[in-house]
Design a protein around this motif. Structure first.
Motif, PDB file in Angstrom:
ATOM      1  N   VAL A   1       0.859  -1.181   0.000  1.00 31.86           N
ATOM      2  CA  VAL A   1       0.000   0.000   0.000  1.00 31.86           C
ATOM      3  C   VAL A   1       0.893   1.228   0.000  1.00 31.86           C
ATOM      4  CG1 VAL A   1      -1.737   1.283   1.318  1.00 31.86           C
ATOM      5  CG2 VAL A   1      -1.838  -1.216   1.212  1.00 31.86           C
ATOM      6  N   THR A   2       0.531   2.222  -0.806  1.00 32.47           N
ATOM      7  CA  THR A   2       1.242   3.502  -0.823  1.00 32.47           C
ATOM      8  C   THR A   2       0.264   4.587  -0.401  1.00 32.47           C
ATOM      9  OG1 THR A   2       0.708   4.042  -3.122  1.00 32.47           O
ATOM     10  CG2 THR A   2       2.683   2.693  -2.745  1.00 32.47           C
ATOM     11  N   SER A   3       0.729   5.811  -0.221  1.00 32.81           N
ATOM     12  CA  SER A   3      -0.168   6.885   0.200  1.00 32.81           C
ATOM     13  C   SER A   3      -1.174   7.243  -0.886  1.00 32.81           C
ATOM     14  CB  SER A   3       0.642   8.127   0.590  1.00 32.81           C
ATOM     15  OG  SER A   3       1.404   8.568  -0.521  1.00 32.81           O
ATOM     16  N   SER A   4      -0.820   7.014  -2.149  1.00 37.68           N
ATOM     17  CA  SER A   4      -1.736   7.383  -3.233  1.00 37.68           C
ATOM     18  C   SER A   4      -2.294   6.158  -3.954  1.00 37.68           C
ATOM     19  CB  SER A   4      -1.021   8.292  -4.232  1.00 37.68           C
ATOM     20  OG  SER A   4       0.098   7.625  -4.777  1.00 37.68           O
ATOM     21  N   GLY A   5      -2.101   4.962  -3.419  1.00 34.03           N
ATOM     22  CA  GLY A   5      -2.634   3.762  -4.045  1.00 34.03           C
ATOM     23  C   GLY A   5      -1.961   2.504  -3.537  1.00 34.03           C
ATOM     24  N   PHE A   6      -1.584   1.644  -4.460  1.00 32.28           N
ATOM     25  CA  PHE A   6      -0.885   0.413  -4.098  1.00 32.28           C
ATOM     26  C   PHE A   6      -0.198  -0.140  -5.336  1.00 32.28           C
ATOM     27  CE2 PHE A   6      -5.060  -1.024  -5.490  1.00 32.28           C
ATOM     28  CZ  PHE A   6      -4.768  -2.114  -6.293  1.00 32.28           C
ATOM     29  N   PHE A   7       0.718  -1.092  -5.114  1.00 29.79           N
ATOM     30  CA  PHE A   7       1.271  -1.840  -6.240  1.00 29.79           C
ATOM     31  C   PHE A   7       1.314  -3.313  -5.857  1.00 29.79           C
ATOM     32  CE2 PHE A   7       5.196  -1.010  -3.936  1.00 29.79           C
ATOM     33  CZ  PHE A   7       5.878  -2.208  -4.050  1.00 29.79           C
ATOM     34  N   THR A   8       1.198  -4.141  -6.879  1.00 35.21           N
ATOM     35  CA  THR A   8       1.168  -5.580  -6.700  1.00 35.21           C
ATOM     36  C   THR A   8       2.106  -6.220  -7.710  1.00 35.21           C
ATOM     37  OG1 THR A   8      -1.171  -5.415  -6.081  1.00 35.21           O
ATOM     38  CG2 THR A   8      -0.353  -7.597  -6.629  1.00 35.21           C
ATOM     39  N   VAL A   9       2.933  -7.142  -7.246  1.00 35.94           N
ATOM     40  CA  VAL A   9       3.781  -7.923  -8.140  1.00 35.94           C
ATOM     41  C   VAL A   9       3.088  -9.270  -8.317  1.00 35.94           C
ATOM     42  CG1 VAL A   9       6.035  -8.998  -8.485  1.00 35.94           C
ATOM     43  CG2 VAL A   9       5.868  -6.737  -7.404  1.00 35.94           C
ATOM     44  N   ILE A  10       2.917  -9.679  -9.581  1.00 33.95           N
ATOM     45  CA  ILE A  10       2.136 -10.861  -9.924  1.00 33.95           C
ATOM     46  C   ILE A  10       2.995 -11.812 -10.752  1.00 33.95           C
ATOM     47  CG2 ILE A  10       0.080 -11.656 -11.168  1.00 33.95           C
ATOM     48  CD1 ILE A  10      -0.707  -8.484 -10.706  1.00 33.95           C
ATOM     49  N   LYS A  11       2.919 -13.094 -10.428  1.00 31.10           N
ATOM     50  CA  LYS A  11       3.607 -14.119 -11.213  1.00 31.10           C
ATOM     51  C   LYS A  11       2.553 -14.939 -11.952  1.00 31.10           C
ATOM     52  CE  LYS A  11       6.978 -17.799 -11.061  1.00 31.10           C
ATOM     53  NZ  LYS A  11       7.922 -18.540 -10.226  1.00 31.10           N
TER      54      LYS A  11
ATOM     55  N   ALA B   1      -1.795   1.004  -8.781  1.00 33.01           N
ATOM     56  CA  ALA B   1      -3.018   1.799  -8.748  1.00 33.01           C
ATOM     57  C   ALA B   1      -2.704   3.145  -8.122  1.00 33.01           C
ATOM     58  CB  ALA B   1      -4.096   1.097  -7.928  1.00 33.01           C
ATOM     59  N   VAL B   2      -3.211   4.222  -8.731  1.00 31.18           N
ATOM     60  CA  VAL B   2      -2.920   5.569  -8.251  1.00 31.18           C
ATOM     61  C   VAL B   2      -4.193   6.402  -8.277  1.00 31.18           C
ATOM     62  CG1 VAL B   2      -1.539   7.651  -8.640  1.00 31.18           C
ATOM     63  CG2 VAL B   2      -0.590   5.409  -9.194  1.00 31.18           C
ATOM     64  N   SER B   3      -4.430   7.136  -7.205  1.00 27.19           N
ATOM     65  CA  SER B   3      -5.537   8.080  -7.145  1.00 27.19           C
ATOM     66  C   SER B   3      -5.118   9.380  -7.817  1.00 27.19           C
ATOM     67  CB  SER B   3      -5.907   8.355  -5.683  1.00 27.19           C
ATOM     68  OG  SER B   3      -6.760   9.472  -5.590  1.00 27.19           O
ATOM     69  N   ASN B   4      -5.974   9.934  -8.664  1.00 27.37           N
ATOM     70  CA  ASN B   4      -5.652  11.202  -9.315  1.00 27.37           C
ATOM     71  C   ASN B   4      -5.597  12.361  -8.325  1.00 27.37           C
ATOM     72  OD1 ASN B   4      -5.436  10.114 -11.891  1.00 27.37           O
ATOM     73  ND2 ASN B   4      -7.601  10.410 -12.331  1.00 27.37           N
TER      74      ASN B   4
END
Length: 105
Positions: free
Chosen positions: A30-40, A83-86
């Motif tokens: 989780v980040t302050s403006s969204g999140f990131f996911t690493v997928i295999k 994912a990022v919030s505008n």
């Protein structure tokens, strides 16, 4: 870990072949403006090459200015979804996407 419905929806919108691919989440942050996911993925997703990056804009009632997803390959079978919030802030309540727009390529 499994993909959540938000991640699955975004990947299905950006990558045509993703629906037929079995995958697992290696990392989710989780980040302050969204999140990131690493997928295999179980196999490479073609024609998604390392030079590719896909973007998809979406709207949601908890994101006043909407948001966007960016997806890019890390190698032949791993990819990163961000994912990022505008508006710069990602509320934890955001769990589903509404009013999708076509992917930007």
């Amino acid at each position: 870990m499994n993909l959540d419905s938000l991640e699955t929806t975004a990947l299905n919108e950006m990558l045509e072949a993703f629906e037929q691919c079995s995958s697992e989440v290696i990392e989710r942050q989780v980040t302050s403006s969204g999140f990131f996911t690493v997928i295999k993925c179980e196999r490479p997703i073609l024609p998604f090459t390392q030079e590719s990056e896909r973007t998809w804009q979406f709207s949601h009632p908890d994101l006043i200015d909407g948001g966007f997803f960016v997806c890019w390959p890390l190698n032949d079978v791993e990819l990163c979804l961000e994912a990022v919030s505008n508006s710069g802030r990602w509320p934890l309540e955001v769990t589903a996407i509404q009013a999708p727009h076509p992917p930007l390529r």
